[in-house]
Design a protein around this motif. Structure first.
Motif, PDB file in Angstrom:
ATOM      1  N   TYR A 283       0.827  -1.204   0.000  1.00  0.00           N
ATOM      2  CA  TYR A 283       0.000   0.000   0.000  1.00  0.00           C
ATOM      3  C   TYR A 283       0.868   1.262   0.000  1.00  0.00           C
ATOM      4  CZ  TYR A 283      -3.976  -3.031   1.069  1.00  0.00           C
ATOM      5  OH  TYR A 283      -4.947  -4.003   1.014  1.00  0.00           O
ATOM      6  N   GLU A 284       1.992   1.208   0.707  1.00  0.00           N
ATOM      7  CA  GLU A 284       2.913   2.346   0.700  1.00  0.00           C
ATOM      8  C   GLU A 284       3.429   2.610  -0.713  1.00  0.00           C
ATOM      9  OE1 GLU A 284       5.285   2.984   4.834  1.00  0.00           O
ATOM     10  OE2 GLU A 284       5.846   1.221   3.697  1.00  0.00           O
ATOM     11  N   LEU A 287       0.708   4.031  -2.850  1.00  0.00           N
ATOM     12  CA  LEU A 287       0.468   5.434  -2.494  1.00  0.00           C
ATOM     13  C   LEU A 287       1.529   6.332  -3.125  1.00  0.00           C
ATOM     14  CD1 LEU A 287      -1.302   7.353  -0.860  1.00  0.00           C
ATOM     15  CD2 LEU A 287       0.175   6.929   1.109  1.00  0.00           C
ATOM     16  N   TYR A 307       8.026  10.999   0.252  1.00  0.00           N
ATOM     17  CA  TYR A 307       7.231  10.159   1.152  1.00  0.00           C
ATOM     18  C   TYR A 307       8.087   9.635   2.300  1.00  0.00           C
ATOM     19  CZ  TYR A 307       4.258   6.299   2.739  1.00  0.00           C
ATOM     20  OH  TYR A 307       3.519   5.450   3.514  1.00  0.00           O
ATOM     21  N   SER A 311       7.720  10.789   6.221  1.00  0.00           N
ATOM     22  CA  SER A 311       7.232   9.792   7.178  1.00  0.00           C
ATOM     23  C   SER A 311       8.309   9.335   8.158  1.00  0.00           C
ATOM     24  CB  SER A 311       6.666   8.579   6.435  1.00  0.00           C
ATOM     25  OG  SER A 311       7.672   7.959   5.650  1.00  0.00           O
ATOM     26  N   MET A 339       2.110   9.924  12.436  1.00  0.00           N
ATOM     27  CA  MET A 339       1.388   9.290  11.333  1.00  0.00           C
ATOM     28  C   MET A 339       0.013   9.911  11.124  1.00  0.00           C
ATOM     29  SD  MET A 339       3.696   7.443  10.254  1.00  0.00           S
ATOM     30  CE  MET A 339       2.756   6.850   8.870  1.00  0.00           C
ATOM     31  N   VAL A 340      -0.573  10.475  12.188  1.00  0.00           N
ATOM     32  CA  VAL A 340      -1.856  11.170  12.041  1.00  0.00           C
ATOM     33  C   VAL A 340      -1.673  12.404  11.161  1.00  0.00           C
ATOM     34  CG1 VAL A 340      -3.680  12.412  13.252  1.00  0.00           C
ATOM     35  CG2 VAL A 340      -2.707  10.335  14.261  1.00  0.00           C
ATOM     36  N   SER A 343      -0.887  11.438   7.543  1.00  0.00           N
ATOM     37  CA  SER A 343      -2.089  11.023   6.809  1.00  0.00           C
ATOM     38  C   SER A 343      -2.883  12.232   6.334  1.00  0.00           C
ATOM     39  CB  SER A 343      -2.975  10.145   7.702  1.00  0.00           C
ATOM     40  OG  SER A 343      -2.276   8.989   8.128  1.00  0.00           O
ATOM     41  N   ILE A 344      -2.975  13.261   7.168  1.00  0.00           N
ATOM     42  CA  ILE A 344      -3.691  14.482   6.776  1.00  0.00           C
ATOM     43  C   ILE A 344      -2.975  15.167   5.608  1.00  0.00           C
ATOM     44  CG2 ILE A 344      -4.379  16.788   7.551  1.00  0.00           C
ATOM     45  CD1 ILE A 344      -4.704  15.587  10.367  1.00  0.00           C
ATOM     46  N   ILE A 346      -1.142  13.720   3.332  1.00  0.00           N
ATOM     47  CA  ILE A 346      -1.387  12.915   2.122  1.00  0.00           C
ATOM     48  C   ILE A 346      -2.768  13.226   1.557  1.00  0.00           C
ATOM     49  CG2 ILE A 346      -1.796  10.576   1.298  1.00  0.00           C
ATOM     50  CD1 ILE A 346       0.424   9.646   3.164  1.00  0.00           C
ATOM     51  N   MET A 347      -3.778  13.345   2.428  1.00  0.00           N
ATOM     52  CA  MET A 347      -5.129  13.671   1.975  1.00  0.00           C
ATOM     53  C   MET A 347      -5.156  15.017   1.257  1.00  0.00           C
ATOM     54  SD  MET A 347      -7.287  12.396   5.298  1.00  0.00           S
ATOM     55  CE  MET A 347      -8.805  13.155   4.723  1.00  0.00           C
TER      56      MET A 347
END
Length: 377
Positions: A283-284, A287, A307, A311, A339-340, A343-344, A346-347
């Motif tokens: 998945y990484e 992405l 990325y 990260s 990671m929270v 994730s934001i 990335i969105m």
């Protein structure tokens, strides 16, 4: 038009040479202990860039949605590790099984020393890719008849199955069961004692050569056939393209370079263990491909470095609890908050870059001089 392509190609070569020179200078000027995260991000980014480009070859340029990348990386990593562990170290690595069933090491077969190390590592990486490609050919016979989500599910299942098989105790004398394989040559093995540090340079060089080969393939007649299949299978078959043959070829080539990427990941991690090659890793990679741009090799390379840096390095401070001088404790800063936030981010990137950072463009498109209006008339 040909002159523009040549100028773009020369520009990319100069850019690649400058990048290799830069990472070599950085590694030998900066203190590796105080800048460990920088070089960790660079090496892992180089490995992920290769694997992302190999996935892009299949998903972006051929139109086959595969999620088996971690399984092929596992095959390459284990093949590399098993073939390069020194003979004298095998008993300590395979102590649970009283030694390894394979009692030779490629670097030692090539005479040892610097020459044996280089030849042994190269051959082991290529053999790791060949094993992955051979397995891809076998599983491709049934699964490539599937399309879209069904192909993705089938290849995802393959990754889980191969991970379980390699941890099977019966194969312990070869794979060391669920235990890690260690003591094989890593990127740090290419550092010259008392001289140049070349671990990051080695990672970038290996990844760069493999990516260059993929780019040459994409620009060949086979690459044009892959793109034709992606755009319209019916039209491609009407033009005389053998769909089954070219799909299988793309699947095997993608798996070959994923296998080489797996061997390089083992060199980066200093160990090979099946539990590290999970579905999350696939998945990484997916992405990274999406963020960089499906159908863009340059985008996959750029997004892989960004990325990994974001990260693994830039946001790491968010995992540390911080208390100011007045005793005020900064809220949310604790283990896992990194990671929270990631994730934001990335969105947000996906929302504002619907086609990825590069879309379907390459660096060569940016380096070519713009043609004046009416110049071609």
């Amino acid at each position: 038009m040909k002159q523009e392509k040549k100028s773009g190609a020369w520009g990319v070569l100069l850019l690649a040479a400058a990048l290799l020179a830069l990472v070599t200078v950085l590694e030998n000027v900066l203190d590796p202990t105080s800048n460990i995260m920088l070089f960790t991000a660079l090496k892992k980014g180089a490995v992920y860039a290769l694997v992302a480009v190999s996935m892009n070859l299949l998903n972006g340029f051929t139109g086959l949605f595969s999620l088996g990348q971690s399984g092929f990386m596992l095959l390459g990593a284990y093949t590399y590790a098993i073939l390069t562990i020194p003979v004298e170290s095998r008993e300590s690595v395979y102590y649970i099984y009283n030694g390894c069933a394979i009692n030779f090491s490629l670097p030692e077969l090539f005479g040892g020393g610097a020459v044996g190390l280089v030849l042994g590592v190269l051959v082991a990486l290529i053999l790791g890719g060949c094993v992955a490609a051979a397995v891809a050919w076998l599983i491709g016979l049934p699964v490539l008849r599937l399309k879209s989500d069904y192909l993705a599910i089938a290849t995802l299942g393959f990754g889980e199955i191969i991970r379980a098989i390699f941890q099977w105790d019966k194969l312990g004398p070869v794979t060391n069961g669920a235990n890690a394989l260690k003591s094989f040559p890593t990127f740090s093995s290419f550092n010259i004692p008392g001289g140049l540090r070349l671990s990051t340079f080695t990672a970038f060089l290996l990844a760069g050569v493999c990516i260059a080969v993929i780019v040459l393939l994409i620009n060949s007649t086979y690459g044009r056939a892959f793109k034709a299949i992606r755009d319209d299978e019916v039209a491609a078959e009407a033009m005389g393209i053998n769909l089954a043959k070219h799909k299988r070829l793309a699947f095997c080539i993608s798996s070959f370079f994923a296998g080489m990427g797996g061997g390089m990941f083992a060199m980066f991690a200093n160990q090979a263990q099946a539990k590290n090659f999970t579905t999350a890793m696939t998945y990484e990679i997916l992405l990274i491909v999406v963020i960089g741009g499906i159908g863009s090799v340059s985008g996959s390379c750029i997004s892989a470095l960004l990325y990994v840096a974001a990260s693994e390095w830039w946001l790491r401070f968010l995992d540390t609890e911080t208390v100011l001088k007045n005793g005020f404790k900064v809220p949310f800063l604790r283990t896992g908050f990194r990671m929270v936030v990631f994730s934001i981010i990335i969105m947000i990137v996906v929302l504002f870059f619907r086609r990825g950072i590069m879309g379907d463009k390459e660096i060569t498109d940016l380096l070519r001089p713009r043609r004046k209006e009416g110049a071609g008339k």
